[in-house]
Design an enzyme around this catalytic site. Structure first.
Site, PDB file in Angstrom:
ATOM      1  N   GLY A  79       0.843  -1.216   0.000  1.00  0.00           N
ATOM      2  CA  GLY A  79       0.000   0.000   0.000  1.00  0.00           C
ATOM      3  C   GLY A  79       0.863   1.245   0.000  1.00  0.00           C
ATOM      4  CB  THR A  81       0.459   4.136  -4.785  1.00  0.00           C
ATOM      5  OG1 THR A  81      -0.725   3.573  -4.218  1.00  0.00           O
ATOM      6  CG2 THR A  81       1.167   3.108  -5.626  1.00  0.00           C
ATOM      7  N   GLY A  83      -0.157   8.201   0.976  1.00  0.00           N
ATOM      8  CA  GLY A  83      -0.188   8.290   2.432  1.00  0.00           C
ATOM      9  C   GLY A  83       1.066   7.796   3.149  1.00  0.00           C
ATOM     10  CB  ILE A  84       1.391   6.072   6.430  1.00  0.00           C
ATOM     11  CG1 ILE A  84       0.536   7.087   7.208  1.00  0.00           C
ATOM     12  CG2 ILE A  84       2.524   5.550   7.324  1.00  0.00           C
ATOM     13  CD1 ILE A  84      -0.231   6.506   8.390  1.00  0.00           C
ATOM     14  N   GLY A  85       2.316   4.793   3.638  1.00  0.00           N
ATOM     15  CA  GLY A  85       3.139   3.791   2.950  1.00  0.00           C
ATOM     16  C   GLY A  85       4.120   4.447   1.987  1.00  0.00           C
ATOM     17  CG  ASP A 130      -7.489  -5.359  -5.287  1.00  0.00           C
ATOM     18  OD1 ASP A 130      -7.453  -5.256  -4.040  1.00  0.00           O
ATOM     19  OD2 ASP A 130      -8.448  -4.986  -5.975  1.00  0.00           O
ATOM     20  CE1 TYR A 222      -8.689   1.029   9.652  1.00  0.00           C
ATOM     21  CE2 TYR A 222      -9.057   2.070  11.780  1.00  0.00           C
ATOM     22  CZ  TYR A 222      -8.254   1.852  10.676  1.00  0.00           C
ATOM     23  OH  TYR A 222      -7.002   2.424  10.618  1.00  0.00           O
ATOM     24  CE  LYS A 226      -5.533  -0.885  10.392  1.00  0.00           C
ATOM     25  NZ  LYS A 226      -4.300  -1.077   9.632  1.00  0.00           N
TER      26      LYS A 226
HETATM   27  N1  LIG Z   1      -4.168   7.931   8.203  1.00  0.00           N
HETATM   28  C1  LIG Z   1      -4.423   7.703   9.485  1.00  0.00           C
HETATM   29  O1  LIG Z   1      -4.838   8.607  10.236  1.00  0.00           O
HETATM   30  C2  LIG Z   1      -4.189   6.358  10.076  1.00  0.00           C
HETATM   31  C3  LIG Z   1      -4.403   6.205  11.461  1.00  0.00           C
HETATM   32  C4  LIG Z   1      -4.197   4.955  12.019  1.00  0.00           C
HETATM   33  C5  LIG Z   1      -3.771   3.904  11.236  1.00  0.00           C
HETATM   34  N2  LIG Z   1      -3.579   4.075   9.903  1.00  0.00           N
HETATM   35  C6  LIG Z   1      -3.149   2.909   9.121  1.00  0.00           C
HETATM   36  O2  LIG Z   1      -2.013   3.250   8.340  1.00  0.00           O
HETATM   37  C7  LIG Z   1      -2.045   2.543   7.107  1.00  0.00           C
HETATM   38  C8  LIG Z   1      -1.884   3.514   5.949  1.00  0.00           C
HETATM   39  O3  LIG Z   1      -2.946   4.458   6.018  1.00  0.00           O
HETATM   40  P1  LIG Z   1      -3.007   5.730   5.030  1.00  0.00           P
HETATM   41  O4  LIG Z   1      -3.785   6.747   5.753  1.00  0.00           O
HETATM   42  O5  LIG Z   1      -1.652   6.057   4.521  1.00  0.00           O
HETATM   43  O6  LIG Z   1      -3.890   5.138   3.840  1.00  0.00           O
HETATM   44  P2  LIG Z   1      -4.175   5.749   2.393  1.00  0.00           P
HETATM   45  O7  LIG Z   1      -3.677   7.142   2.287  1.00  0.00           O
HETATM   46  O8  LIG Z   1      -5.598   5.468   2.107  1.00  0.00           O
HETATM   47  O9  LIG Z   1      -3.247   4.825   1.438  1.00  0.00           O
HETATM   48  C9  LIG Z   1      -3.524   3.473   1.347  1.00  0.00           C
HETATM   49  C10 LIG Z   1      -2.577   2.816   0.381  1.00  0.00           C
HETATM   50  O10 LIG Z   1      -2.966   1.446   0.274  1.00  0.00           O
HETATM   51  C11 LIG Z   1      -3.263   1.144  -1.085  1.00  0.00           C
HETATM   52  N3  LIG Z   1      -4.368   0.192  -1.149  1.00  0.00           N
HETATM   53  C12 LIG Z   1      -5.639   0.393  -0.703  1.00  0.00           C
HETATM   54  N4  LIG Z   1      -6.373  -0.704  -0.923  1.00  0.00           N
HETATM   55  C13 LIG Z   1      -5.559  -1.600  -1.510  1.00  0.00           C
HETATM   56  C14 LIG Z   1      -5.745  -2.916  -1.982  1.00  0.00           C
HETATM   57  N5  LIG Z   1      -6.925  -3.514  -1.933  1.00  0.00           N
HETATM   58  N6  LIG Z   1      -4.700  -3.577  -2.520  1.00  0.00           N
HETATM   59  C15 LIG Z   1      -3.502  -2.966  -2.626  1.00  0.00           C
HETATM   60  N7  LIG Z   1      -3.253  -1.713  -2.200  1.00  0.00           N
HETATM   61  C16 LIG Z   1      -4.280  -1.039  -1.651  1.00  0.00           C
HETATM   62  C17 LIG Z   1      -3.636   2.456  -1.704  1.00  0.00           C
HETATM   63  O11 LIG Z   1      -3.484   2.346  -3.084  1.00  0.00           O
HETATM   64  P3  LIG Z   1      -4.194   3.382  -4.100  1.00  0.00           P
HETATM   65  O12 LIG Z   1      -3.247   4.532  -4.138  1.00  0.00           O
HETATM   66  O13 LIG Z   1      -4.326   2.654  -5.348  1.00  0.00           O
HETATM   67  O14 LIG Z   1      -5.505   3.754  -3.457  1.00  0.00           O
HETATM   68  C18 LIG Z   1      -2.647   3.385  -1.017  1.00  0.00           C
HETATM   69  O15 LIG Z   1      -1.388   3.286  -1.606  1.00  0.00           O
HETATM   70  C19 LIG Z   1      -3.357   1.767   7.094  1.00  0.00           C
HETATM   71  O16 LIG Z   1      -3.133   0.451   7.489  1.00  0.00           O
HETATM   72  C20 LIG Z   1      -4.204   2.483   8.127  1.00  0.00           C
HETATM   73  O17 LIG Z   1      -5.172   1.645   8.706  1.00  0.00           O
HETATM   74  C21 LIG Z   1      -3.779   5.285   9.305  1.00  0.00           C
END
Ligand SMILES: NC(=O)c1ccc[n+]([C@@H]2O[C@H](COP(=O)([O-])OP(=O)(O)OC[C@H]3O[C@@H](n4cnc5c(N)ncnc54)[C@H](OP(=O)(O)O)[C@@H]3O)[C@@H](O)[C@H]2O)c1
Length: 343
Positions: A79, A81, A83-85, A130, A222, A226
């Protein structure tokens, strides 16, 4: 009570004296219990401050660790592409690690890989998968990465949803949450751990969430996914620590990414809601220092406060916040101004 007296007032005085004696031994006992409680609380605060300084303060003063020699030459980020990843992959690349990028959108993956290669002069490999598809994709992933010496696995991929009760949730959404938030991290760890065990070094970073510490009405699935990941991580840390492998549960609060946008735009970053790049920088500095952390000092503060709230009050507050978000989403849907779903 044996009292040798022949007058009622003397008997009364004698009884009061005895009672006073007993009361003072009661108050002594209370004083001891109070002292133990105060000492325990003081020790907790001192240990908490010590942990906070060693996890969030000292790593900032130290030079960046050599991740390649400590863990290995390649890092795999799921993941990645957005956010955090994406930000974590950039941080790892800035430390000289080659990156395997796994995500679902091929175009975005290729762009991210090119950017990393040109910015940091490292190698990349792209795997399009995916994770919502479940078990079918893992043989292909294993085949694609089999020749790479993976030092760090970052199980970042995760999806969320707008608050709703379980009976309102679409079945596909529930399976998506389980496949992406639970299956992906579990199976990717299963695929990568054997080579780490063989080399006696490596690190697995699992993105859990601060939300996993308490129940969360209307975001039940959700939060539960987690919590699964957090418990899996704690057990794995114990299983693998004597094999030279670090397993970390990284549990952020809010980070400004597309996952947390409940409207058209990603929330503007601030002190308590950092940008993904600031969060990733801070979080990476805790790798090898703490096996369970929010990764970012202001988030730790929020977690401490959250832990102090009584259960019933927490549930009540969480439900109010989630209901307010839900109302806002319904209004935005009516006006047609809602960006596509949070996942
Ligand atoms: N943001 C927060 O406040 C927060 C807080 C607590 C925990 N987290 C955890 O941190 C992690 C990253 O969160 P984020 O906020 O950075 O998320 P995000 O911005 O939504 O980015 C998610 C990434 O995962 C990819 N992805 C989503 N569904 C997928 C699938 N089915 N198969 C393959 N790739 C997929 C997305 O690809 P596309 O670019 O194609 O969509 C994107 O690169 C998650 O596990 C989340 O639960 C986040």
């Amino acid at each position: 009570m044996a009292v040798a007296v022949d007058r009622v007032d003397m008997l009364f005085n004698e009884m009061i004296l005895q009672l006073r004696g007993q009361l003072s031994s009661f108050s002594d006992a209370f004083a001891i219990v109070g002292a133990i409680y105060t000492t325990q609380k003081t020790l907790n605060i001192v240990c908490g401050c010590y942990r906070a300084i060693s996890v969030y303060g000292l790593p900032k003063l130290r030079r960046r660790p050599d991740l390649v020699s400590r863990y290995g030459p390649w890092a795999l980020v799921t993941g990645c592409t957005d956010g955090i990843g994406k930000a974590y992959a950039q941080e790892l690349a800035s430390c000289g690690m080659n990156i395997i990028l796994i995500s679902r959108s091929n175009d975005k993956l290729i762009k991210c890989a090119k950017d990393l290669e040109s910015q940091f002069r490292i190698q990349t490999q792209v795997v399009t998968a995916d994770f919502s598809q479940g078990g079918a994709i893992y043989a292909m992933i294993e085949e694609e990465i089999k020749d790479k010496e993976i030092g760090i696995l970052v199980n970042n991929v995760g999806v969320m949803y707008y608050p709703e009760c379980l009976h309102e949730m679409n079945l596909d959404r529930i399976f998506q949450l389980i496949n992406v938030n639970i299956t992906a991290a579990t199976i990717m760890s299963r695929i990568v751990l054997p080579q780490m065990v063989e080399r006696k070094k490596g690190a697995v970073v699992n993105l859990t969430a601060a939300a996993s510490i308490r129940p969360n009405p209307q975001l039940a699935v959700y939060t539960a996914t987690k919590t699964y990941l957090d418990f899996l991580t704690q057990s794995l840390q114990y299983e693998y620590e004597d094999k030279g492998i670090t397993v970390q549960s990284l549990m952020p609060c809010y980070v400004a990414t597309k996952m947390t946008k409940y409207g058209q735009n990603v929330p503007s970053p601030g002190y308590f809601i950092p940008s993904a790049s600031l969060y990733a920088r801070r979080a990476l500095s805790t790798l090898g220092v703490s096996s369970r952390t929010t990764g970012y000092w202001p988030h730790q503060l929020q977690l401490w406060i959250a832990e102090m709230i009584p259960d019933r009050m927490w549930l009540w507050g969480a439900n109010i916040v989630n209901s307010a978000i839900k109302r806002r989403i319904v209004q935005q849907k009516k006006r047609g101004t809602l960006a596509s779903s949070s996942s």
